[in-house]
Design a protein around this motif. Structure first.
Motif, PDB file in Angstrom:
ATOM      1  N   UNK A  39       0.877  -1.173   0.000  1.00  0.00           N
ATOM      2  CA  UNK A  39       0.000   0.000   0.000  1.00  0.00           C
ATOM      3  C   UNK A  39       0.913   1.222   0.000  1.00  0.00           C
ATOM      4  N   UNK A  40       1.027   1.885  -1.134  1.00  0.00           N
ATOM      5  CA  UNK A  40       1.955   2.998  -1.293  1.00  0.00           C
ATOM      6  C   UNK A  40       1.719   4.121  -0.282  1.00  0.00           C
ATOM      7  N   UNK A  41       0.466   4.463  -0.015  1.00  0.00           N
ATOM      8  CA  UNK A  41       0.168   5.524   0.956  1.00  0.00           C
ATOM      9  C   UNK A  41       0.616   5.131   2.359  1.00  0.00           C
ATOM     10  N   UNK A  42       0.368   3.880   2.745  1.00  0.00           N
ATOM     11  CA  UNK A  42       0.804   3.410   4.062  1.00  0.00           C
ATOM     12  C   UNK A  42       2.330   3.417   4.141  1.00  0.00           C
ATOM     13  N   UNK A  43       2.998   3.004   3.069  1.00  0.00           N
ATOM     14  CA  UNK A  43       4.466   2.996   3.053  1.00  0.00           C
ATOM     15  C   UNK A  43       5.023   4.414   3.220  1.00  0.00           C
ATOM     16  N   UNK A  44       4.387   5.390   2.578  1.00  0.00           N
ATOM     17  CA  UNK A  44       4.815   6.787   2.740  1.00  0.00           C
ATOM     18  C   UNK A  44       4.641   7.239   4.186  1.00  0.00           C
ATOM     19  N   UNK A  45       3.541   6.846   4.815  1.00  0.00           N
ATOM     20  CA  UNK A  45       3.307   7.200   6.218  1.00  0.00           C
ATOM     21  C   UNK A  45       4.378   6.540   7.111  1.00  0.00           C
ATOM     22  N   UNK A  46       4.685   5.272   6.865  1.00  0.00           N
ATOM     23  CA  UNK A  46       5.665   4.555   7.687  1.00  0.00           C
ATOM     24  C   UNK A  46       7.050   5.179   7.572  1.00  0.00           C
ATOM     25  N   UNK A  47       7.411   5.660   6.395  1.00  0.00           N
ATOM     26  CA  UNK A  47       8.745   6.246   6.213  1.00  0.00           C
ATOM     27  C   UNK A  47       8.810   7.712   6.633  1.00  0.00           C
ATOM     28  N   UNK A  48       7.661   8.299   7.011  1.00  0.00           N
ATOM     29  CA  UNK A  48       7.607   9.710   7.393  1.00  0.00           C
ATOM     30  C   UNK A  48       8.216   9.944   8.784  1.00  0.00           C
ATOM     31  N   UNK A  49       8.259  11.224   9.172  1.00  0.00           N
ATOM     32  CA  UNK A  49       8.774  11.607  10.493  1.00  0.00           C
ATOM     33  C   UNK A  49       7.942  11.006  11.620  1.00  0.00           C
ATOM     34  N   UNK A  50       6.691  10.656  11.357  1.00  0.00           N
ATOM     35  CA  UNK A  50       5.823  10.103  12.396  1.00  0.00           C
ATOM     36  C   UNK A  50       6.232   8.691  12.809  1.00  0.00           C
ATOM     37  N   UNK A  51       6.918   7.969  11.930  1.00  0.00           N
ATOM     38  CA  UNK A  51       7.286   6.592  12.241  1.00  0.00           C
ATOM     39  C   UNK A  51       8.794   6.393  12.094  1.00  0.00           C
ATOM     40  N   UNK A  52       9.256   5.928  10.932  1.00  0.00           N
ATOM     41  CA  UNK A  52      10.675   5.597  10.785  1.00  0.00           C
ATOM     42  C   UNK A  52      11.577   6.793  10.508  1.00  0.00           C
ATOM     43  N   UNK A  53      11.018   7.901  10.070  1.00  0.00           N
ATOM     44  CA  UNK A  53      11.799   9.114   9.781  1.00  0.00           C
ATOM     45  C   UNK A  53      13.066   8.758   9.004  1.00  0.00           C
TER      46      UNK A  53
END
Length: 181
Positions: free
Chosen positions: A67-81
């Protein structure tokens, strides 16, 4: 139980024949699963034929949950940064061998935060690949607390209410090969 004996040297992962998987709870009804596509591992085997050290590195941006949107969220500052912390690393401090099984304790660093983590692992026997290079399979499983590594708490109250909402479960299936340097 007889321990697996390996050829002394530095064994390196074969990424085309290796997989790093994870799963996290979702809404109290299922798990969201994913993989990391880019990773490398190294195992040092001592003169006694036993593993002495494991090092593992994962490219955090290589997460794939289908899920591309979920992957973007996971790699964001909110998660893996991933901008600030491009890699997830594991460096063993202690390896205890019991037959083909092992207990490996080391420093896991996710999101710039490090904690000591112990995982269970199993090794296969050495086999010769088609190229003649000696290879061995390593499977390691475990779980870590997402909160301990600064990964955001689930916002949905149904997920938060799960007894294991905090857990990230993982499994690595790695082919390690002994190649002359």
């Amino acid at each position: 139980m007889t321990s697996v004996r390996l050829t002394t040297g530095v064994w390196r992962s074969d990424p085309e024949h290796s997989l790093v998987r994870f799963a996290v709870p979702y809404l109290g009804i299922s798990q969201v699963a994913g993989v990391f596509r880019q990773h490398r591992a190294e195992m040092v085997v001592g003169a006694d034929g036993q593993p002495e050290r494991f090092d593992f590195e994962i490219a955090a941006a290589s997460v794939d949950t289908n899920d591309e949107n979920r992957d973007l969220m996971i790699t964001s500052m909110d998660f893996l940064d991933v901008e600030a912390n491009p890699t997830i690393t594991y460096r063993s401090d202690q390896v205890e061998v019991d037959g083909a099984g092992m207990t490996v304790t080391g420093q896991l660093k996710i999101n710039g935060i490090g904690h000591v983590v112990t995982v269970g692992a199993r090794l296969s026997e050495e086999v010769a690949a088609d190229s003649g290079v000696m290879c061995v399979g390593l499977t390691a499983t475990g779980h870590v607390s997402r909160f301990a590594f600064g990964l955001r708490e689930p916002s949905d109250p149904r997920t938060r209410a799960q007894p294991d909402a905090d857990l990230i479960r993982f499994q690595t299936d790695v082919t390690l090969c002994l190649r002359p340097d």
